[in-house]
Design a protein around this motif. Sequence first.
Motif, PDB file in Angstrom:
ATOM      1  N   GLY A   1       5.541   0.035   9.442  1.00 57.08           N
ATOM      2  CA  GLY A   1       5.661  -1.065   8.496  1.00 57.08           C
ATOM      3  C   GLY A   1       4.664  -2.187   8.796  1.00 57.08           C
ATOM      4  N   THR A   2       4.529  -3.044   7.813  1.00 56.81           N
ATOM      5  CA  THR A   2       3.654  -4.218   8.019  1.00 56.81           C
ATOM      6  C   THR A   2       4.504  -5.485   7.901  1.00 56.81           C
ATOM      7  OG1 THR A   2       3.169  -4.248   5.671  1.00 56.81           O
ATOM      8  CG2 THR A   2       1.595  -3.104   7.091  1.00 56.81           C
ATOM      9  N   ILE A   3       4.120  -6.486   8.658  1.00 53.72           N
ATOM     10  CA  ILE A   3       4.830  -7.772   8.638  1.00 53.72           C
ATOM     11  C   ILE A   3       3.795  -8.874   8.514  1.00 53.72           C
ATOM     12  CG2 ILE A   3       6.305  -9.347   9.987  1.00 53.72           C
ATOM     13  CD1 ILE A   3       7.444  -6.857  11.417  1.00 53.72           C
ATOM     14  N   GLU A   4       4.038  -9.766   7.574  1.00 53.10           N
ATOM     15  CA  GLU A   4       3.118 -10.920   7.446  1.00 53.10           C
ATOM     16  C   GLU A   4       3.959 -12.181   7.381  1.00 53.10           C
ATOM     17  OE1 GLU A   4       0.371 -10.514   4.098  1.00 53.10           O
ATOM     18  OE2 GLU A   4       0.272  -8.371   4.640  1.00 53.10           O
ATOM     19  N   LYS A   5       3.583 -13.163   8.211  1.00 50.13           N
ATOM     20  CA  LYS A   5       4.352 -14.406   8.219  1.00 50.13           C
ATOM     21  C   LYS A   5       3.656 -15.445   7.360  1.00 50.13           C
ATOM     22  CE  LYS A   5       4.249 -13.318  12.398  1.00 50.13           C
ATOM     23  NZ  LYS A   5       4.099 -13.273  13.855  1.00 50.13           N
ATOM     24  N   GLY A   6       4.370 -15.985   6.399  1.00 48.85           N
ATOM     25  CA  GLY A   6       3.828 -17.058   5.572  1.00 48.85           C
ATOM     26  C   GLY A   6       4.986 -17.989   5.247  1.00 48.85           C
TER      27      GLY A   6
ATOM     28  N   SER B   1       8.932   0.214  -0.060  1.00 46.37           N
ATOM     29  CA  SER B   1       9.904  -0.870  -0.133  1.00 46.37           C
ATOM     30  C   SER B   1       9.324  -2.076   0.595  1.00 46.37           C
ATOM     31  CB  SER B   1      11.207  -0.430   0.536  1.00 46.37           C
ATOM     32  OG  SER B   1      12.187  -1.432   0.379  1.00 46.37           O
ATOM     33  N   SER B   2       9.415  -3.213  -0.052  1.00 44.66           N
ATOM     34  CA  SER B   2       8.923  -4.438   0.601  1.00 44.66           C
ATOM     35  C   SER B   2       9.922  -5.555   0.342  1.00 44.66           C
ATOM     36  CB  SER B   2       7.554  -4.819   0.044  1.00 44.66           C
ATOM     37  OG  SER B   2       7.674  -5.128  -1.321  1.00 44.66           O
ATOM     38  N   CYS B   3       9.860  -6.563   1.148  1.00 49.89           N
ATOM     39  CA  CYS B   3      10.773  -7.680   0.922  1.00 49.89           C
ATOM     40  C   CYS B   3      10.119  -8.993   1.340  1.00 49.89           C
ATOM     41  CB  CYS B   3      12.075  -7.470   1.686  1.00 49.89           C
ATOM     42  SG  CYS B   3      11.884  -7.483   3.468  1.00 49.89           S
ATOM     43  N   LYS B   4      10.659 -10.036   0.759  1.00 52.24           N
ATOM     44  CA  LYS B   4      10.309 -11.382   1.195  1.00 52.24           C
ATOM     45  C   LYS B   4      11.587 -11.999   1.714  1.00 52.24           C
ATOM     46  CE  LYS B   4       6.694 -11.930  -2.164  1.00 52.24           C
ATOM     47  NZ  LYS B   4       6.323 -12.493  -3.462  1.00 52.24           N
ATOM     48  N   VAL B   5      11.491 -12.524   2.917  1.00 48.21           N
ATOM     49  CA  VAL B   5      12.670 -13.133   3.515  1.00 48.21           C
ATOM     50  C   VAL B   5      12.396 -14.623   3.705  1.00 48.21           C
ATOM     51  CG1 VAL B   5      14.128 -13.220   5.564  1.00 48.21           C
ATOM     52  CG2 VAL B   5      13.336 -11.012   4.670  1.00 48.21           C
TER      53      VAL B   5
ATOM     54  N   THR C   1      13.819  -7.899  -2.489  1.00 49.89           N
ATOM     55  CA  THR C   1      13.012  -6.707  -2.229  1.00 49.89           C
ATOM     56  C   THR C   1      12.416  -6.168  -3.512  1.00 49.89           C
ATOM     57  OG1 THR C   1      14.698  -5.012  -2.573  1.00 49.89           O
ATOM     58  CG2 THR C   1      14.647  -6.061  -0.396  1.00 49.89           C
ATOM     59  N   ASN C   2      11.388  -5.390  -3.314  1.00 45.04           N
ATOM     60  CA  ASN C   2      10.714  -4.723  -4.421  1.00 45.04           C
ATOM     61  C   ASN C   2      10.507  -3.271  -3.997  1.00 45.04           C
ATOM     62  OD1 ASN C   2       8.903  -3.845  -6.383  1.00 45.04           O
ATOM     63  ND2 ASN C   2       8.017  -5.905  -6.581  1.00 45.04           N
TER      64      ASN C   2
ATOM     65  N   ALA D   1      -0.396  -4.329  -5.682  1.00 48.63           N
ATOM     66  CA  ALA D   1      -0.017  -5.508  -6.473  1.00 48.63           C
ATOM     67  C   ALA D   1       1.169  -6.226  -5.827  1.00 48.63           C
ATOM     68  CB  ALA D   1       0.329  -5.087  -7.898  1.00 48.63           C
ATOM     69  N   VAL D   2       2.105  -5.445  -5.339  1.00 44.17           N
ATOM     70  CA  VAL D   2       3.290  -6.028  -4.704  1.00 44.17           C
ATOM     71  C   VAL D   2       2.874  -6.922  -3.538  1.00 44.17           C
ATOM     72  CG1 VAL D   2       5.280  -5.471  -3.244  1.00 44.17           C
ATOM     73  CG2 VAL D   2       4.893  -4.208  -5.368  1.00 44.17           C
ATOM     74  N   LYS D   3       1.921  -6.412  -2.774  1.00 46.48           N
ATOM     75  CA  LYS D   3       1.510  -7.131  -1.564  1.00 46.48           C
ATOM     76  C   LYS D   3       0.890  -8.480  -1.884  1.00 46.48           C
ATOM     77  CE  LYS D   3       0.840  -2.992   1.240  1.00 46.48           C
ATOM     78  NZ  LYS D   3      -0.128  -1.966   1.674  1.00 46.48           N
ATOM     79  N   SER D   4       0.332  -8.598  -3.094  1.00 45.27           N
ATOM     80  CA  SER D   4      -0.337  -9.866  -3.411  1.00 45.27           C
ATOM     81  C   SER D   4       0.471 -10.754  -4.347  1.00 45.27           C
ATOM     82  CB  SER D   4      -1.717  -9.567  -4.001  1.00 45.27           C
ATOM     83  OG  SER D   4      -1.552  -8.722  -5.120  1.00 45.27           O
ATOM     84  N   GLU D   5       1.694 -10.388  -4.597  1.00 45.61           N
ATOM     85  CA  GLU D   5       2.563 -11.248  -5.411  1.00 45.61           C
ATOM     86  C   GLU D   5       2.750 -12.606  -4.736  1.00 45.61           C
ATOM     87  OE1 GLU D   5       5.863  -8.428  -7.660  1.00 45.61           O
ATOM     88  OE2 GLU D   5       6.341  -9.520  -5.815  1.00 45.61           O
TER      89      GLU D   5
END
Lengths: 765, 765
Positions: A193-198, A218-222, A258-259, A278-282
Amino acid sequence: MAKVADKYFKADEWKVIEEGFNPDYGEVSESIFSLGNEYLGARGYFDEGYSGSKLIGSYFNGIYEMTKPEYGHYKGIADFTEFMVNSVDWLYTRIEIDGEQLDLATSEFEDFVREIDMKTGILTRSFVWKTKSGKRLAVKFERFVSMTQVKRTTQKITIKPIGFSGEIYITSGLDFSQIHRNERKNLWDCKPGTIEKGEDIFMGIDGTTINTKLKVYSSCKVNAEYESLEEVNEEKIVAVKLKANLEDGKDYVLTKVTNNVTLRDDGDLAVYDKEVEAVKSETETACTLYDKLEKENIDWWKKVWDSSDITIANDPENQQGIRFCIFQMYQTYHGAVEGTNIGAKGLTGEAYNGNAFWDTETYCLPFFIFNNQEAARNLLYFRYKTLDEARKRAEVLDCKGAFYPIATISGRECCNLWQHASLQLQASTAVAYGVWFYEKMFDDKDFLKKYGLEMLIEISRMLATRGDFNREGKYGYYCVMGPDEFQMMVHNNSYTNYMAKFTLEYTLDKINEIKSEDPDAYKKVAEKVAFDESEMDTWKNIKDNMILLYDDKTKLFEQHDGFFKLPHLDVDSIPISDFPLYDNWSYDRIYRNDMIKQPDVLMFMLLFISKFSQEQLKANYEYYEPCCIHESSLSPSVHSILASQLKKDDEAYDFFGFATRLDLDNYNRNTNQGIHTTSIAAAWMNIVYGFGGLRSDGEKLSVAPSIPKNWGGYSFNISYKGVVIEIKVDKENVYIKTKGDGVVELNVYGKNVEINSEGYKCEVE
Amino acid sequence: MAKVADKYFKADEWKVIEEGFNPDYGEVSESIFSLGNEYLGARGYFDEGYSGSKLIGSYFNGIYEMTKPEYGHYKGIADFTEFMVNSVDWLYTRIEIDGEQLDLATSEFEDFVREIDMKTGILTRSFVWKTKSGKRLAVKFERFVSMTQVKRTTQKITIKPIGFSGEIYITSGLDFSQIHRNERKNLWDCKPGTIEKGEDIFMGIDGTTINTKLKVYSSCKVNAEYESLEEVNEEKIVAVKLKANLEDGKDYVLTKVTNNVTLRDDGDLAVYDKEVEAVKSETETACTLYDKLEKENIDWWKKVWDSSDITIANDPENQQGIRFCIFQMYQTYHGAVEGTNIGAKGLTGEAYNGNAFWDTETYCLPFFIFNNQEAARNLLYFRYKTLDEARKRAEVLDCKGAFYPIATISGRECCNLWQHASLQLQASTAVAYGVWFYEKMFDDKDFLKKYGLEMLIEISRMLATRGDFNREGKYGYYCVMGPDEFQMMVHNNSYTNYMAKFTLEYTLDKINEIKSEDPDAYKKVAEKVAFDESEMDTWKNIKDNMILLYDDKTKLFEQHDGFFKLPHLDVDSIPISDFPLYDNWSYDRIYRNDMIKQPDVLMFMLLFISKFSQEQLKANYEYYEPCCIHESSLSPSVHSILASQLKKDDEAYDFFGFATRLDLDNYNRNTNQGIHTTSIAAAWMNIVYGFGGLRSDGEKLSVAPSIPKNWGGYSFNISYKGVVIEIKVDKENVYIKTKGDGVVELNVYGKNVEINSEGYKCEVE
């Protein structure tokens, strides 16, 4: 009926409520609190993990795995199966305080309440956690799946410390490591998986099924406050462990959206890849999205209830039950995802492998016909999309034309019990019935020319080769299993023969009609399937000589050759502990008597009820009902509708209670495996066709409402010719009106009536 | 009958001869040249290895493996199977000259002859090997399995260089590394072998089956001259590679005698261990043993042919065929190993998993009854030994008493096709039939009291719980499969009902008889099985009300409820390429018409032929014979016997030809999988019951010989009341005499005659 309710949930007209948690009902509750939006579904399992009995089940429509056969077998016997595969746990959460991980199997807690609000589709669960270290926290979980942006799901966790401030660790992420229960193994290959902190923490993980090579990204924003963050490195899991500070009396909130992008077997990898990018750049944040999606959902459900609600006065349990049914129907299918179908358990469990059966056309279709044309059309389109597989299946069964699978995800036959897969013709005749019903209600000639006629011809070809003429020149079907699966390998099952005759007649009609009205359209289809008009002579001969075991003296249809000569079994003599019979009786013992599992003769009489006299219905109902053990959850509704028709009001009401609350009261003791989705559709039919007396198989749409004696009143809506009609019934009167401007003709108690928004009123007959 | 001979072997009255080797028939020849002695069997594979298509098959009676089920299933469905497991190759040999390994798939050779001499049981194979280096060698292999010391097998290899002298390498040993074909894996754990060099080279290796933990300790003594010896170290193999010098024109001989100790599931490990130790200290040399065993074998077979030969004049093919049948019967079973049974393929291949079926009592028992009482008794004892397993099987099928398995090695049901295992009652009624037949012929009350009665009571209990009363109070069996396996799940199959009625009647008789004649013996059995005499009332009621679908007007038994109403299939219209139907037809298609696989009504009429009039036999034969596709190899003999009875001499002769030469001419194109052992027993019945007109089910034993028109004469022997009776038939007369001093009464053409060694003569009627 030997079956009795097992009451656990609190009755409420709009909610299902669990007060206090009983682990014995853990998996039942997981099924009942399932959420779904047709694209995906998840059981109501605990977000934070649970060491007790559970099924962490998360499913995507059309994302399936298959077993590989070890050896070949007899011709025509499916030696593999496909199953909707348990996928990513997008609720993955772990909560830890003072070294204690929250786990309702071992932690101390009180004031547990879980409820689903059917008005909004939001599931909440709250309790007070009392840690071993002596702390108290009010914990609340919320979740919903978006009905408008179906790839999206949400989760909100609110934690309030009571009387202390201090550290908490919350792990949140996405987990592909679940075991698929039936296969006892995990079936996903995952990239790390990938994790990006913003502003939010973004996580993404890409999974591929091992055998079928289908994909879920599957991706999510927490969104949550935290002091420090640790990446969790476990196989097939992407997650972060947050350390945060709780402040006494203040809510600590974690919001997750999640998406979930899927690649189904009819999908395009390039499209999938693009979508994942596209999901990654939302840019929208978790909190914004959550609020927006929540609002959309509330609006969406409001529209559903405005057009599809059923009310029952003075009977809160059945009110709750029927709304639960409607709620589950919309969660499972509403035509959003073209080319999918309805699994027997919807998206709520792994029983029946997520496979779709003939239940779709026979039990579910009416609901969609009268609520959502688009969904009805899409369901039928699934059969057209899979027509080639049905052709291949016919070939392997030494038939011409198309033989539809009794259980399927991809269109291939997935039932590896040959006695069902090779002997049951009702999946095929149900497709013809579905086309007929849809055409009758919507007069959609475009559908008929593009898809319907081709299916009808291919099904008729199968019907003309699977059967045989006997020595007297009469035609019938030998070695079949009708809808009643407790009579296995019989000859001239009345349902099969009746439906085959109907199919051939309807096909001949439609060929002639299209040929004369639109010769080009006819020619196109005829050329495509190399249709030879001499086939029509064969079909005519077959249908004219179809064996129908009907005795005009007794008015009885014999279920199959020799049924009346079988030893009689008094079904009431079977002890409750013997159920389910498949588990407790020697397999062959089930078949050796006149016990029937579900309606068979009564089934075709219901589908074409207008063709039969009250006398015929009565004779057959009274003969077959006492033989029926209702081991199929689809059975009671059919009996209820017929009992209504026969004015057997008490029986009608008794059967009905079973239908609406089948899962809420766990009548069959297997709700833990998932919701009986297709039975839920039957419950809808039960009210509308049963008490409402709706008849859709005659010349005109008609209603003839009756009212159970302990109801104050009830109402239901149907969409008909683009107009929503509201039908209200109270103790004395029936009130019918259109919602909006439309005007439609309806036959009410045998009288043709024009219905408009002003309404029509008459006495209950 | 659509089946035609595939001639390959040379006709000879005492031998089967293969001149020249055609690899296409490689596995067929392996089956035909199988050797066996009941304790063990080996296919006629090439000793020296062969890279072409082959099945290196070596089997031990009672040494089986089992599959482990992956998942549970419905109740009563066997989810595992047992199979006679491919074991040690005790012929393991490799021959090498000038770097070329002898391999008839790649080596050049001429003058290939392989033959089995049925007079002696010795198999020989010889050819001239032309090496790539230009040398020529006459090579001869001999082998036999000892009939007197059944653990022993032998091999002799003779090599004569033609026109040169020089080096040769011969590897000889024991090989446990073979793959079990059906399972696609090897199923042995082996300890490393031991090798000791002395006057002979001694080798031993101990193998244990992986799942069942049964054991075979195989050892050998090899005698040969050699210059140097190299030990071969391969897994699961013990062998030596000898370097020797060949001298031009002189025979080089290698003699090998093996000893194979087994530990079966009823065996004792301590006994096994002791026996293994004893083997290691045996002092007799390979050559001495070889000569001794050879002499013993020749004597043994002489006795067999003296008492059991059948001669046919003017028909060398059938003469060869029937001797081949007798030879195979004795190889497969002669009562030497108590507690074993007869696999459908004997010890000659892996098809049918080495499982025993109801064929044992129905087809094989008569051969032993009239040739070898001890063997007949041992076969029946197998059913007593496995009675507890049959009790467990009844329980899982929700019956009382005992339900015998349709396929078994250990007594457990090994058929995992439920439609056979759960629906076929004929294994159970065949046991009752066997007890009846055995008692009738030998009046062995001891057997009856010790074993027979207990089995009869338990079978009757099953029969009284598996069936049911219909609404008219008549009793029958629902959802059964009779002997005709092409009518699967039928009601009131005439064979089943008839045999059940017979069993109940016979059981009631025997209970009353033993109770009155030997109350203690009765009490012992009654107490053991907790017999309640009220059960007898139930059984009487059942047998008195047994449904028998017989129409006195047509004299026809209907095979089952509704059989006469099935669509008719003209079996002659099926193209030959469709056979075997199980491989080429959709599984369910086989069952949808009135085609029958093998005799069903005709079967019980044959078993109790004296009970039926000629008119009844004729009506039923003429109705059912044209429906029969003879897909079972057991079918033609039954038809031949009945055709004889009905004076349909041409039909009788045609069916007979198929029976005796079924394997030699590979009629069913599957002899490669092994010999049809139980059909071979049917071939014996075919002559003795068919042409000989033997009848053993009436009051007296009777014969009524007829003679096929192209035979010069024939003769057969039967053992009866301890006396061997020889019956010779020529064109005009029948000659009957006893061999030795005995005198017996026989009914000849309806007339009671006393037969002694002087003989009796009458005209053929």
